[in-house]
Design a protein around this motif. Sequence first.
Motif, PDB file in Angstrom:
ATOM      1  N   UNK A  29       0.828  -1.207   0.000  1.00 29.08           N
ATOM      2  CA  UNK A  29       0.000   0.000   0.000  1.00 29.08           C
ATOM      3  C   UNK A  29       0.859   1.252   0.000  1.00 29.08           C
ATOM      4  N   UNK A  30       2.063   1.161   0.562  1.00 25.11           N
ATOM      5  CA  UNK A  30       2.961   2.304   0.622  1.00 25.11           C
ATOM      6  C   UNK A  30       3.795   2.342  -0.655  1.00 25.11           C
ATOM      7  N   UNK A  52       7.312  10.764  -9.049  1.00 27.98           N
ATOM      8  CA  UNK A  52       6.266  10.838  -8.034  1.00 27.98           C
ATOM      9  C   UNK A  52       5.435  12.095  -8.284  1.00 27.98           C
ATOM     10  N   UNK A  53       4.123  11.904  -8.495  1.00 30.57           N
ATOM     11  CA  UNK A  53       3.230  13.017  -8.799  1.00 30.57           C
ATOM     12  C   UNK A  53       2.013  12.953  -7.874  1.00 30.57           C
ATOM     13  N   UNK A  54       1.275  14.070  -7.752  1.00 25.73           N
ATOM     14  CA  UNK A  54       0.059  14.065  -6.898  1.00 25.73           C
ATOM     15  C   UNK A  54      -1.018  13.157  -7.470  1.00 25.73           C
ATOM     16  N   UNK A  55      -1.863  12.666  -6.567  1.00 27.52           N
ATOM     17  CA  UNK A  55      -2.968  11.797  -6.964  1.00 27.52           C
ATOM     18  C   UNK A  55      -4.232  12.624  -7.055  1.00 27.52           C
ATOM     19  N   UNK A  56      -4.543  13.144  -8.250  1.00 24.95           N
ATOM     20  CA  UNK A  56      -5.715  13.963  -8.503  1.00 24.95           C
ATOM     21  C   UNK A  56      -5.833  15.127  -7.518  1.00 24.95           C
ATOM     22  N   UNK A  57      -4.700  15.748  -7.185  1.00 34.18           N
ATOM     23  CA  UNK A  57      -4.646  16.921  -6.304  1.00 34.18           C
ATOM     24  C   UNK A  57      -5.195  16.659  -4.905  1.00 34.18           C
ATOM     25  N   UNK A  58      -5.216  15.425  -4.495  1.00 34.12           N
ATOM     26  CA  UNK A  58      -5.653  15.105  -3.130  1.00 34.12           C
ATOM     27  C   UNK A  58      -4.448  15.219  -2.205  1.00 34.12           C
ATOM     28  N   UNK A  59      -4.610  15.858  -1.094  1.00 34.80           N
ATOM     29  CA  UNK A  59      -3.507  16.051  -0.161  1.00 34.80           C
ATOM     30  C   UNK A  59      -3.067  14.714   0.422  1.00 34.80           C
ATOM     31  N   UNK A  62      -0.062  10.273  -3.161  1.00 34.48           N
ATOM     32  CA  UNK A  62       0.914  10.354  -4.239  1.00 34.48           C
ATOM     33  C   UNK A  62       0.784   9.159  -5.178  1.00 34.48           C
ATOM     34  N   UNK A  63       1.280   9.368  -6.390  1.00 36.98           N
ATOM     35  CA  UNK A  63       1.293   8.305  -7.398  1.00 36.98           C
ATOM     36  C   UNK A  63       2.720   8.150  -7.898  1.00 36.98           C
ATOM     37  N   UNK A 129       3.919   1.966 -15.690  1.00 38.08           N
ATOM     38  CA  UNK A 129       3.086   1.391 -14.629  1.00 38.08           C
ATOM     39  C   UNK A 129       3.002   2.407 -13.501  1.00 38.08           C
ATOM     40  N   UNK A 130       1.788   2.594 -12.953  1.00 39.45           N
ATOM     41  CA  UNK A 130       1.628   3.532 -11.842  1.00 39.45           C
ATOM     42  C   UNK A 130       1.227   2.765 -10.584  1.00 39.45           C
ATOM     43  N   UNK A 131       1.779   3.223  -9.465  1.00 37.78           N
ATOM     44  CA  UNK A 131       1.444   2.696  -8.141  1.00 37.78           C
ATOM     45  C   UNK A 131       0.814   3.837  -7.353  1.00 37.78           C
TER      46      UNK A 131
END
Length: 500
Positions: A29-30, A52-59, A62-63, A129-131
Amino acid sequence: MKRINSHNKNTRINRGINLDNEPPIKIYKEIVENKKCIKSYFSKCFDLTVRQVPFFNIEDRKVLVVYIEGLSQKKLIEEFIISKLNSDIIKGSGSDECEIIKCKLGIQDSQVHSDIQSSVSAIASGNPVIFVDGLENSFEIDLSTPPGRSIDEPSTESVTRGPREGFTESVNENVVLIRKKIKNYNLKVEKMKMGQQTNTNVVISYLENKVNKKVLAELKSRLKKINIESVLDTNYIEEYISDSYVTIFPLIFRTEKPDIAAAKILEGKIIIIADGSPVVLSVPTLFTEFLHAGEDYYTRYSAAILNRIVRFISLLITLLLPSLYVALTTFHHELIPTNLIISIISSRRNVPFPALLENILMLLSFEIMREAGVRMPKVLGPAINIVGALVLGDAAVKAGIVGTSTVVIVAVTAITKFTIPALELEVPIVIMRFFLLLLSGYLGLTGLVFGILLISIRLVSMRSFGIPYMFPICPFSIKANRDELFRAPMKKLNKKHSGL
């Protein structure tokens, strides 16, 4: 499930253990743990890119975007992945995040992975591939763009009329080229992976309503039994699935042209495509196929019939002419016209070698020049052949090493071989020619006839995926011969032999 630490995984990978033999490792999960795990697999790989990028601007979400630089274009990743992950905002907390990701990024169910090994295979294949932080799944995006060459005409199958497209090294492009020819829902394309180290994509394609089900089942059975570390060309597969590996005759047809491959499929045959090779295979195969050319169907049937007759006659000449010459000049002088035998004797009066050795030396010299011409750069290749044919041949005659009659025989033998369109018959022709030459040199016409019988028996006894290799000559079929020895007009050429 018990997890394996990064150090142990790295040690196992460096020893070359296949991913398929490892126990599945669940995705963490991490994303930090996933990052360590992926980097352990791709240790000492400078081209691995991890962003490493934000996940749909959610605080605090990360993705991790992982891909191999060069196999995936950075511009496409920015446009189809990074920009969407940065700009879109998820509203509501009750939504299924997996479904949202699949919808936003256009991901299929088969591209959602729950173990590290599947994710590593996807990355190695060139797909990003994205995690996602908090999810025990990875998501594969089909953006693989490996470097390749453009579609052009194959140098080994050039035609004066007809399509000039050729297969490339990309299996996806090759499948598209075939689908462009056959726009039919019955065209099936099945994909599998081969090679423990290369994980090469291999595709079989056929028409479901025309293919012989027994041949299809036999082919799949043979493909499943292949256990090989690497598949870099279709020849790796050919040698495994061929009915016999001790024969000099090709039992599987090859081509680099999509129109020929499409024609084979329409006949009810199955083609095999391997990623990284422009050569596709066709099964089952008949001997007469190697004497056909693609342009036989792009000219009038009368011209096609004439061309095929010329090829069959040329095949007999290139096989039998040296042997017949040696047998007659050595054992059967009475069968040669008086004026001709006098001319032959006068041309060979200073030659120190017997006719058999003289022909063997000349034929070997020609094969050496041919191989040198192939291996030399394209600019120098023709020059090598001209120098070898003119200068060395003329010098050998003047030096009294060979007779002029032998030079003529070898020249005609060489020229007639070039009328055979299939390169696969080149080596069998050379081997059969020397075999018959030796028999003729020691036993005369009796040896020549005996050799022809041995070759004929061998040909009629072979099969390709259960189909007689010499069909429709043996067993003979009038209906099938509409497009084997000859080519009937298109109005009568409804379908190929029913024996397949």
